[in-house]
Design an enzyme around this catalytic site. Structure first.
Site, PDB file in Angstrom:
ATOM      1  N   TYR A   1      -6.614  -4.038 -11.686  1.00 32.36           N
ATOM      2  CA  TYR A   1      -5.613  -3.467 -10.767  1.00 32.36           C
ATOM      3  C   TYR A   1      -4.487  -4.465 -10.537  1.00 32.36           C
ATOM      4  CZ  TYR A   1      -3.339  -2.507  -6.333  1.00 32.36           C
ATOM      5  OH  TYR A   1      -2.386  -2.339  -5.359  1.00 32.36           O
TER       6      TYR A   1
ATOM      7  N   ASN B   1       0.435  13.991  -7.701  1.00 36.44           N
ATOM      8  CA  ASN B   1      -0.568  14.888  -8.297  1.00 36.44           C
ATOM      9  C   ASN B   1      -1.767  15.078  -7.365  1.00 36.44           C
ATOM     10  OD1 ASN B   1      -1.862  12.447  -8.494  1.00 36.44           O
ATOM     11  ND2 ASN B   1      -2.024  12.433 -10.740  1.00 36.44           N
TER      12      ASN B   1
ATOM     13  N   ILE C   1       0.728   4.979   2.156  1.00 36.70           N
ATOM     14  CA  ILE C   1       1.993   4.293   2.452  1.00 36.70           C
ATOM     15  C   ILE C   1       3.173   5.253   2.250  1.00 36.70           C
ATOM     16  CG2 ILE C   1       3.449   2.306   1.892  1.00 36.70           C
ATOM     17  CD1 ILE C   1       0.841   0.919   0.851  1.00 36.70           C
TER      18      ILE C   1
ATOM     19  N   SER D   1       2.124  -5.984  -5.048  1.00 38.12           N
ATOM     20  CA  SER D   1       1.066  -6.447  -4.143  1.00 38.12           C
ATOM     21  C   SER D   1       1.023  -7.958  -4.099  1.00 38.12           C
ATOM     22  CB  SER D   1      -0.273  -5.912  -4.658  1.00 38.12           C
ATOM     23  OG  SER D   1      -1.344  -6.573  -4.038  1.00 38.12           O
ATOM     24  N   ALA D   2       0.590  -8.482  -2.973  1.00 39.49           N
ATOM     25  CA  ALA D   2       0.392  -9.929  -2.830  1.00 39.49           C
ATOM     26  C   ALA D   2      -0.634 -10.449  -3.839  1.00 39.49           C
ATOM     27  CB  ALA D   2      -0.077 -10.241  -1.420  1.00 39.49           C
TER      28      ALA D   2
ATOM     29  N   ARG E   1      -6.230 -12.766   6.291  1.00 42.77           N
ATOM     30  CA  ARG E   1      -5.272 -11.882   5.619  1.00 42.77           C
ATOM     31  C   ARG E   1      -4.072 -11.615   6.526  1.00 42.77           C
ATOM     32  NH1 ARG E   1      -8.065 -13.179   2.207  1.00 42.77           N
ATOM     33  NH2 ARG E   1      -9.243 -11.994   0.664  1.00 42.77           N
TER      34      ARG E   1
ATOM     35  N   ASN F   1     -11.809  -1.225   1.969  1.00 44.20           N
ATOM     36  CA  ASN F   1     -10.978  -2.108   2.791  1.00 44.20           C
ATOM     37  C   ASN F   1     -11.523  -2.217   4.213  1.00 44.20           C
ATOM     38  OD1 ASN F   1      -8.646  -0.552   0.854  1.00 44.20           O
ATOM     39  ND2 ASN F   1      -8.838  -2.761   0.778  1.00 44.20           N
TER      40      ASN F   1
ATOM     41  N   LYS G   1      -0.163  -4.544 -11.602  1.00 44.27           N
ATOM     42  CA  LYS G   1       0.995  -4.855 -10.751  1.00 44.27           C
ATOM     43  C   LYS G   1       1.826  -5.972 -11.374  1.00 44.27           C
ATOM     44  CE  LYS G   1       0.179  -1.806  -7.633  1.00 44.27           C
ATOM     45  NZ  LYS G   1       1.014  -0.622  -7.593  1.00 44.27           N
TER      46      LYS G   1
HETATM   47  P1  NAD Z   1      -2.604   6.004  -2.127  1.00 43.98           P
HETATM   48  O1  NAD Z   1      -3.673   6.163  -3.133  1.00 43.98           O
HETATM   49  O2  NAD Z   1      -2.829   6.533  -0.766  1.00 43.98           O
HETATM   50  O3  NAD Z   1      -1.224   6.608  -2.683  1.00 43.98           O
HETATM   51  C1  NAD Z   1      -0.927   6.671  -4.061  1.00 43.98           C
HETATM   52  C2  NAD Z   1      -0.485   8.089  -4.351  1.00 43.98           C
HETATM   53  O4  NAD Z   1      -0.139   8.204  -5.735  1.00 43.98           O
HETATM   54  C3  NAD Z   1      -1.563   9.129  -4.062  1.00 43.98           C
HETATM   55  O5  NAD Z   1      -1.005  10.164  -3.280  1.00 43.98           O
HETATM   56  C4  NAD Z   1      -1.954   9.634  -5.466  1.00 43.98           C
HETATM   57  O6  NAD Z   1      -2.375  10.983  -5.416  1.00 43.98           O
HETATM   58  C5  NAD Z   1      -0.669   9.429  -6.217  1.00 43.98           C
HETATM   59  N1  NAD Z   1      -0.795   9.269  -7.666  1.00 43.98           N
HETATM   60  C6  NAD Z   1      -1.604   8.424  -8.356  1.00 43.98           C
HETATM   61  N2  NAD Z   1      -1.371   8.529  -9.678  1.00 43.98           N
HETATM   62  C7  NAD Z   1      -0.383   9.462  -9.833  1.00 43.98           C
HETATM   63  C8  NAD Z   1       0.307   9.978 -10.950  1.00 43.98           C
HETATM   64  N3  NAD Z   1       0.029   9.618 -12.202  1.00 43.98           N
HETATM   65  N4  NAD Z   1       1.265  10.918 -10.740  1.00 43.98           N
HETATM   66  C9  NAD Z   1       1.570  11.342  -9.479  1.00 43.98           C
HETATM   67  N5  NAD Z   1       0.943  10.849  -8.379  1.00 43.98           N
HETATM   68  C10 NAD Z   1      -0.017   9.924  -8.560  1.00 43.98           C
HETATM   69  O7  NAD Z   1      -2.238   4.434  -2.055  1.00 43.98           O
HETATM   70  P2  NAD Z   1      -1.330   3.655  -1.017  1.00 43.98           P
HETATM   71  O8  NAD Z   1      -2.219   2.770  -0.220  1.00 43.98           O
HETATM   72  O9  NAD Z   1      -0.415   4.578  -0.341  1.00 43.98           O
HETATM   73  O10 NAD Z   1      -0.547   2.720  -2.027  1.00 43.98           O
HETATM   74  C11 NAD Z   1       0.723   3.072  -2.552  1.00 43.98           C
HETATM   75  C12 NAD Z   1       1.128   2.042  -3.594  1.00 43.98           C
HETATM   76  O11 NAD Z   1       1.122   0.760  -2.968  1.00 43.98           O
HETATM   77  C13 NAD Z   1       0.165   1.944  -4.775  1.00 43.98           C
HETATM   78  O12 NAD Z   1       0.907   1.699  -5.938  1.00 43.98           O
HETATM   79  C14 NAD Z   1      -0.682   0.746  -4.420  1.00 43.98           C
HETATM   80  O13 NAD Z   1      -1.200   0.121  -5.560  1.00 43.98           O
HETATM   81  C15 NAD Z   1       0.318  -0.144  -3.709  1.00 43.98           C
HETATM   82  N6  NAD Z   1      -0.309  -1.110  -2.800  1.00 43.98           N
HETATM   83  C16 NAD Z   1      -1.176  -0.680  -1.846  1.00 43.98           C
HETATM   84  C17 NAD Z   1      -1.798  -1.607  -1.007  1.00 43.98           C
HETATM   85  C18 NAD Z   1      -2.798  -1.168   0.032  1.00 43.98           C
HETATM   86  O14 NAD Z   1      -3.555  -2.010   0.521  1.00 43.98           O
HETATM   87  N7  NAD Z   1      -2.833   0.109   0.436  1.00 43.98           N
HETATM   88  C19 NAD Z   1      -1.516  -2.971  -1.138  1.00 43.98           C
HETATM   89  C20 NAD Z   1      -0.598  -3.385  -2.094  1.00 43.98           C
HETATM   90  C21 NAD Z   1       0.007  -2.433  -2.935  1.00 43.98           C
HETATM   91  N1  UFG Z   2     -14.098  -7.155   4.356  1.00 39.73           N
HETATM   92  C1  UFG Z   2     -15.306  -7.202   5.020  1.00 39.73           C
HETATM   93  N2  UFG Z   2     -16.052  -6.063   5.097  1.00 39.73           N
HETATM   94  C2  UFG Z   2     -15.649  -4.891   4.537  1.00 39.73           C
HETATM   95  C3  UFG Z   2     -14.409  -4.849   3.854  1.00 39.73           C
HETATM   96  C4  UFG Z   2     -13.659  -6.008   3.777  1.00 39.73           C
HETATM   97  O1  UFG Z   2     -15.703  -8.250   5.536  1.00 39.73           O
HETATM   98  O2  UFG Z   2     -16.387  -3.897   4.626  1.00 39.73           O
HETATM   99  C5  UFG Z   2     -13.291  -8.375   4.282  1.00 39.73           C
HETATM  100  C6  UFG Z   2     -13.011  -8.813   2.855  1.00 39.73           C
HETATM  101  O3  UFG Z   2     -14.094  -9.539   2.349  1.00 39.73           O
HETATM  102  C7  UFG Z   2     -11.737  -9.621   3.042  1.00 39.73           C
HETATM  103  C8  UFG Z   2     -11.025  -8.909   4.210  1.00 39.73           C
HETATM  104  O4  UFG Z   2     -12.034  -8.144   4.866  1.00 39.73           O
HETATM  105  O5  UFG Z   2     -12.083 -10.906   3.453  1.00 39.73           O
HETATM  106  C9  UFG Z   2      -9.918  -7.989   3.749  1.00 39.73           C
HETATM  107  O6  UFG Z   2     -10.438  -7.117   2.755  1.00 39.73           O
HETATM  108  P1  UFG Z   2      -9.681  -5.797   2.264  1.00 39.73           P
HETATM  109  O7  UFG Z   2     -10.529  -5.185   1.203  1.00 39.73           O
HETATM  110  O8  UFG Z   2      -9.306  -4.965   3.428  1.00 39.73           O
HETATM  111  O9  UFG Z   2      -8.319  -6.373   1.676  1.00 39.73           O
HETATM  112  P2  UFG Z   2      -8.077  -7.365   0.443  1.00 39.73           P
HETATM  113  O10 UFG Z   2      -7.257  -8.483   0.985  1.00 39.73           O
HETATM  114  O11 UFG Z   2      -9.309  -7.707  -0.274  1.00 39.73           O
HETATM  115  O12 UFG Z   2      -7.281  -6.406  -0.529  1.00 39.73           O
HETATM  116  C10 UFG Z   2      -5.964  -6.075  -0.287  1.00 39.73           C
HETATM  117  C11 UFG Z   2      -5.574  -4.745  -0.936  1.00 39.73           C
HETATM  118  C12 UFG Z   2      -5.602  -4.826  -2.427  1.00 39.73           C
HETATM  119  C13 UFG Z   2      -4.859  -6.028  -2.919  1.00 39.73           C
HETATM  120  C14 UFG Z   2      -5.367  -7.275  -2.224  1.00 39.73           C
HETATM  121  C15 UFG Z   2      -4.642  -8.502  -2.603  1.00 39.73           C
HETATM  122  O13 UFG Z   2      -6.455  -3.728  -0.514  1.00 39.73           O
HETATM  123  O14 UFG Z   2      -4.951  -3.683  -2.938  1.00 39.73           O
HETATM  124  O15 UFG Z   2      -5.193  -7.090  -0.818  1.00 39.73           O
HETATM  125  O16 UFG Z   2      -3.296  -8.406  -2.237  1.00 39.73           O
HETATM  126  F1  UFG Z   2      -5.045  -6.178  -4.253  1.00 39.73           F
END
Ligand code: NAD
Ligand code: UFG
Length: 338
Positions: A149, A32, A12, A124-125, A231, A199, A153
């Site tokens: 996790y 990092n 992101i 996060s949701a 979702r 995911n 949040k």
């Molecule tokens: P990501 O893992 O791709 O990005 C996180 C980044 O933080 C990485 O580049 C990692 O190297 C860096 N990092 C981790 N710990 C660190 C530290 N101590 N110091 C410096 N850098 C550090 O994840 P993302 O999908 O880009 O998510 C970004 C943020 O959004 C996260 O906080 C995640 O929890 C939150 N989020 C993500 C999702 C999702 O589905 N991707 C959903 C809801 C919330």
């Molecule tokens: N799913 C499958 N097959 C797979 C992977 C996922 O059927 O191989 C399904 C899951 O069971 C779920 C849907 O696809 O029904 C979405 O799953 P994701 O893992 O892609 O997403 P989640 O909604 O479970 O998780 C996301 C974020 C988390 C966050 C969560 C709640 O990845 O960081 O939403 O907000 F915590």
């Protein structure tokens, strides 16, 4: 404006770098590279033709964060840095609490000391928990999370809310993301999961590419229209543009604001799979599989507050998400690795 993005090389964060640079802002990244690659930032520079200032270091380390803030004149920060794998957080909870919470507290302490008191946080949701029913609105109380996790949040939201109460000079925007997927239209940056993806969208992409043999669709007996989980998938570039608006909002307001970043639209697993197959003209190897522990039947946003406060709403479709995710996968079969 000049913004600090902790974790800015991640999925992101890298897309948000592009959106901020395109909007005329400057970015400083502290990462990092625990779950990312500096190559992502080189690609950001390629897409935008603009410079990213990057520091390699740990956001839990105050000396490192202070060095960045000493060197750079920062207007506000986005705290993306953290661990995010739900299943892993159940196995090694202390690592999750340690990294996610310490990095947030360290960042706030260092920012405070430098008089930089505007922060956007990646929440996060998942904090809505099991008690609330979608569509989720920001005024609902946070619920019980189903994994460490999610608790990190929820706890960080509370810590940041308390910080603003203690010092009204602070502005904190808590962004609750729904399900970010897709990639930048160029195919140069995208999601690069290490190991077997948890995911749905990355697993679909790797199955289409032949890296995974078959997609398992977890659960078809949920109380949803077609029995599979629903979702609120949001294109990562829409999400990135939401951050631009959130930062601009934070520059002009004070206090704490919680804002959902979703489309407001829910799609089932079957619908996502069908859309991916249709838009990319392919057929996935797939099977129905038992439910995955901890999955809620439905999760989607009421997205009206983001529209009202930020003047932002998502504009990209599920088809755009599926096409851009596959484009990235095809151009980068091994992610950022050679
Ligand atoms: P990501 O893992 O791709 O990005 C996180 C980044 O933080 C990485 O580049 C990692 O190297 C860096 N990092 C981790 N710990 C660190 C530290 N101590 N110091 C410096 N850098 C550090 O994840 P993302 O999908 O880009 O998510 C970004 C943020 O959004 C996260 O906080 C995640 O929890 C939150 N989020 C993500 C999702 C999702 O589905 N991707 C959903 C809801 C919330
Ligand atoms: N799913 C499958 N097959 C797979 C992977 C996922 O059927 O191989 C399904 C899951 O069971 C779920 C849907 O696809 O029904 C979405 O799953 P994701 O893992 O892609 O997403 P989640 O909604 O479970 O998780 C996301 C974020 C988390 C966050 C969560 C709640 O990845 O960081 O939403 O907000 F915590």
């Amino acid at each position: 404006m000049r913004f600090l993005l902790t974790g800015g090389a991640g999925f992101i964060g890298s897309h948000t770098c592009v959106a901020l640079l395109n909007a005329g802002h400057e970015v400083v990244v502290l990462d990092n590279y625990y779950n990312s690659s500096p190559e992502a930032l080189r690609r950001v520079e390629k897409i935008t033709g603009k410079k990213v200032t990057a520091y390699e270091g740990d956001c839990c380390d105050a000396d490192t964060v202070n060095r960045v803030l000493d060197n750079e004149k920062i207007d506000a920060a986005v705290h993306f840095a953290g661990y995010k794998a739900v299943g892993e957080s159940v196995r090694i909870p202390l690592n999750y609490y340690e990294n996610n919470i310490n990095s947030a507290i360290t960042l706030c302490r260092c920012m405070s000391a430098h008089g930089v008191k505007r922060l956007v946080f990646s929440s996060s949701a998942t904090v809505y928990g099991e008690q609330n029913q979608p569509p989720y609105t920001e005024d609902m109380p946070r619920g019980a999370c189903t994994n460490p996790y999610g608790w990190t949040k929820s706890m960080i939201e509370q810590i940041l809310t308390d910080l603003v109460v203690s010092d009204p000079q602070w502005t904190v925007v808590l962004l609750r993301y729904f399900n970010p997927v897709g990639a930048h239209e160029s195919g140069l940056i995208g999601e690069d999961p290490s190991g077997i993806p948890n995911n749905l969208m990355p697993f679909i992409c790797q199955t289409a590419a032949g890296v995974r043999e078959k997609l398992s669709m977890f659960g078809n007996d949920y109380p949803t229209p077609d029995g599979t989980c629903v979702r609120d998938y949001i294109h990562v570039m829409d999400l990135a543009e939401g951050h631009v608006k959130a930062l601009e909002y934070a520059m002009q307001h004070q206090g704490t604001e919680i804002i959902n970043l979703g489309t407001g639209e829910g799609y089932s697993v079957y619908q996502v799979v069908r859309a991916f197959e249709q838009v990319n003209h392919l057929t996935l190897r797939k099977q129905d599989a038992p439910r995955r522990a901890g999955d809620l039947p439905e999760s989607y946003a009421n997205a009206s507050k983001a529209e009202r406060l930020l003047g932002w709403h998502a504009t990209r479709s599920l088809e755009d998400m599926c096409r851009d995710a596959w484009h990235w996968q095809q151009l980068n079969p091994h992610g950022y690795r050679e």
